[in-house]
Write an enzyme that holds these catalytic residues in place. Structure first.
Site, mmCIF file in Angstrom:
data_model
loop_
_atom_site.group_PDB
_atom_site.id
_atom_site.type_symbol
_atom_site.label_atom_id
_atom_site.label_comp_id
_atom_site.label_asym_id
_atom_site.label_seq_id
_atom_site.Cartn_x
_atom_site.Cartn_y
_atom_site.Cartn_z
ATOM 1 N N TYR A 94 1.330 -1.049 -0.175
ATOM 2 C CA TYR A 94 0.143 -0.112 0.054
ATOM 3 C C TYR A 94 1.079 1.188 -0.040
ATOM 4 O O TYR A 94 1.747 1.868 0.713
ATOM 5 C CB TYR A 94 -1.243 -0.021 0.664
ATOM 6 C CG TYR A 94 -1.685 0.491 1.756
ATOM 7 C CD1 TYR A 94 -3.563 0.695 0.804
ATOM 8 C CD2 TYR A 94 -2.044 2.278 1.895
ATOM 9 C CE1 TYR A 94 -4.002 1.670 0.173
ATOM 10 C CE2 TYR A 94 -2.336 3.133 2.321
ATOM 11 C CZ TYR A 94 -4.201 3.250 1.402
ATOM 12 O OH TYR A 94 -5.035 3.777 1.064
ATOM 13 N N SER A 185 1.630 -7.349 2.282
ATOM 14 C CA SER A 185 0.406 -6.686 2.463
ATOM 15 C C SER A 185 -0.720 -6.246 1.240
ATOM 16 O O SER A 185 -0.847 -7.466 1.219
ATOM 17 C CB SER A 185 1.081 -5.213 3.350
ATOM 18 O OG SER A 185 -0.284 -4.456 3.455
ATOM 19 N N ASP A 273 0.796 -8.494 14.147
ATOM 20 C CA ASP A 273 0.676 -7.573 13.146
ATOM 21 C C ASP A 273 -0.678 -6.660 13.608
ATOM 22 O O ASP A 273 -2.220 -6.990 13.438
ATOM 23 C CB ASP A 273 0.129 -8.608 12.174
ATOM 24 C CG ASP A 273 0.476 -7.510 10.842
ATOM 25 O OD1 ASP A 273 -0.343 -6.217 10.659
ATOM 26 O OD2 ASP A 273 0.086 -7.939 9.903
ATOM 27 N N HIS A 303 3.595 -6.073 10.778
ATOM 28 C CA HIS A 303 3.216 -6.010 9.677
ATOM 29 C C HIS A 303 4.160 -7.285 8.612
ATOM 30 O O HIS A 303 4.808 -6.658 7.041
ATOM 31 C CB HIS A 303 3.266 -5.047 9.454
ATOM 32 C CG HIS A 303 2.003 -5.492 8.379
ATOM 33 N ND1 HIS A 303 1.277 -6.245 8.192
ATOM 34 C CD2 HIS A 303 1.776 -4.217 6.626
ATOM 35 C CE1 HIS A 303 0.272 -5.651 6.669
ATOM 36 N NE2 HIS A 303 1.465 -4.672 5.991
#
Length: 327
Positions: A94, A185, A273, A303
């Protein structure tokens, strides 16, 4: 940092209720047929000399994505190897784009070709023209066009990533029978979507700490990251948009793509996470249709997952499945 979710035994047995839209398959068939109806060749320009690399060749690639719009990518491959090479299609996390080719040297060092796909509107080389729907959305991409699945941002980005797999056939020296899709992710969520939409054209998928999974639960338990954009949007726009918001997001949920994916899959999860809580990752993993599925658990990871320990795990897993380059 404490554990952020259920215990491991509970995660292993976690099976969410289906939120599969009735017309999910038709929606994506129509979306991809429309994208493929636009003409446009895949273009590649050799740019190795600009980056001072001696053992890797780099091509600056453009291929037609959503609405036939050009999507940027890097193609990296070991120099002096004719192929055909197995190719790793890499989707990006992202707010990131394809970056520089010098950021992405692992796979070519291991003997693979790699196609690094820019993320429209997030990377600098692929603009997102949007749908002009006028929907109000908070900063970021999660609620852009969230009034309907036809308008949503991820309809365009997922289409781009599927079209990247299509583009492999037009790039010389690549083995279209050994396409591996991966990412971390957001990239992991996109990789799952590609696996669910591309059928047997994908030989393996490796979603690391995948985002875009189990939206309805993620927005209630995530402590950090982009899921909170949805929370902010609903807080600002009141309860009357909750049903429509999640009805839209169901078309882009990695759990629903996982139910349609059959390629061998290597997932990873960090049990600490706060961005992609473990429950959301296991929701996709436990829904995965393929029989060959493996979860790498990083018990004390945030994460970042396995960080530098993850690539050797992936390389070994691919070798075991006959997807390593010939020596």
């Amino acid at each position: 940092m404490p554990f952020t979710d259920l215990g491991l035994d509970e995660l292993i047995g976690y099976h969410p209720e289906s939120t599969d839209p009735r017309d999910f398959d038709e929606f994506w068939r129509r979306t991809l047929d429309e994208a493929r109806s636009h003409s446009g060749a895949v273009k590649a320009e050799r740019v190795t000399a600009q980056y001072g690399l001696r053992t890797v060749d780099v091509d600056d690639v453009r291929f037609p994505g959503w609405n036939g719009e050009p999507v940027a990518a890097w193609l990296l491959r070991p120099r002096g190897v004719d192929g055909p090479l197995p190719v790793v299609v890499t989707c990006i996390g992202y707010s990131g784009g394809r970056g520089l080719p010098t950021d992405q040297l692992l796979w070519s060092a291991a003997g693979y070709a790699q196609l690094v796909v820019d993320s429209r509107g997030q990377g600098r080389d692929t603009p997102d023209h949007g749908m002009g729907d006028g929907t109000q959305w908070v900063e970021g991409f999660m609620t852009k066009g969230i009034d309907s699945p036809e308008n949503h941002y991820y309809r365009r980005l997922i289409t781009d990533c599927v079209r990247a797999v299509d583009a492999v056939a037009e790039l010389p020296g690549l083995d279209g029978n050994r396409i591996v899709v991966t990412g971390g992710s957001q990239g992991g969520g996109l990789a799952l979507a590609v696996a669910g939409l591309s059928g047997d054209r994908v030989a393996a998928v490796m979603p690391d700490v995948p985002f875009l999974c189990h939206f309805r639960e993620a927005t209630q338990i995530a402590e950090e990251g982009p899921y909170l954009e949805i929370v902010t949007y609903l807080r600002r726009h009141s309860q009357h948009r909750v049903r429509q918001t999640f009805a839209t997001l169901d078309y882009f949920d990695g759990v629903n793509f996982a139910r349609r994916a059959t390629a061998p899959a290597l997932f990873s999860v960090g049990l600490m996470d706060p961005v992609c809580p473990p429950r959301t990752v296991y929701a996709a993993f436990n829904s995965y249709a393929g029989e060959d599925r493996t979860m790498t658990v990083w018990p004390f990871a945030d994460h970042g997952g396995g960080y530098g320990a993850n690539p050797p795990t992936q390389l070994s897993w691919l070798l075991d499945r006959g997807l390593a380059p010939e020596r």
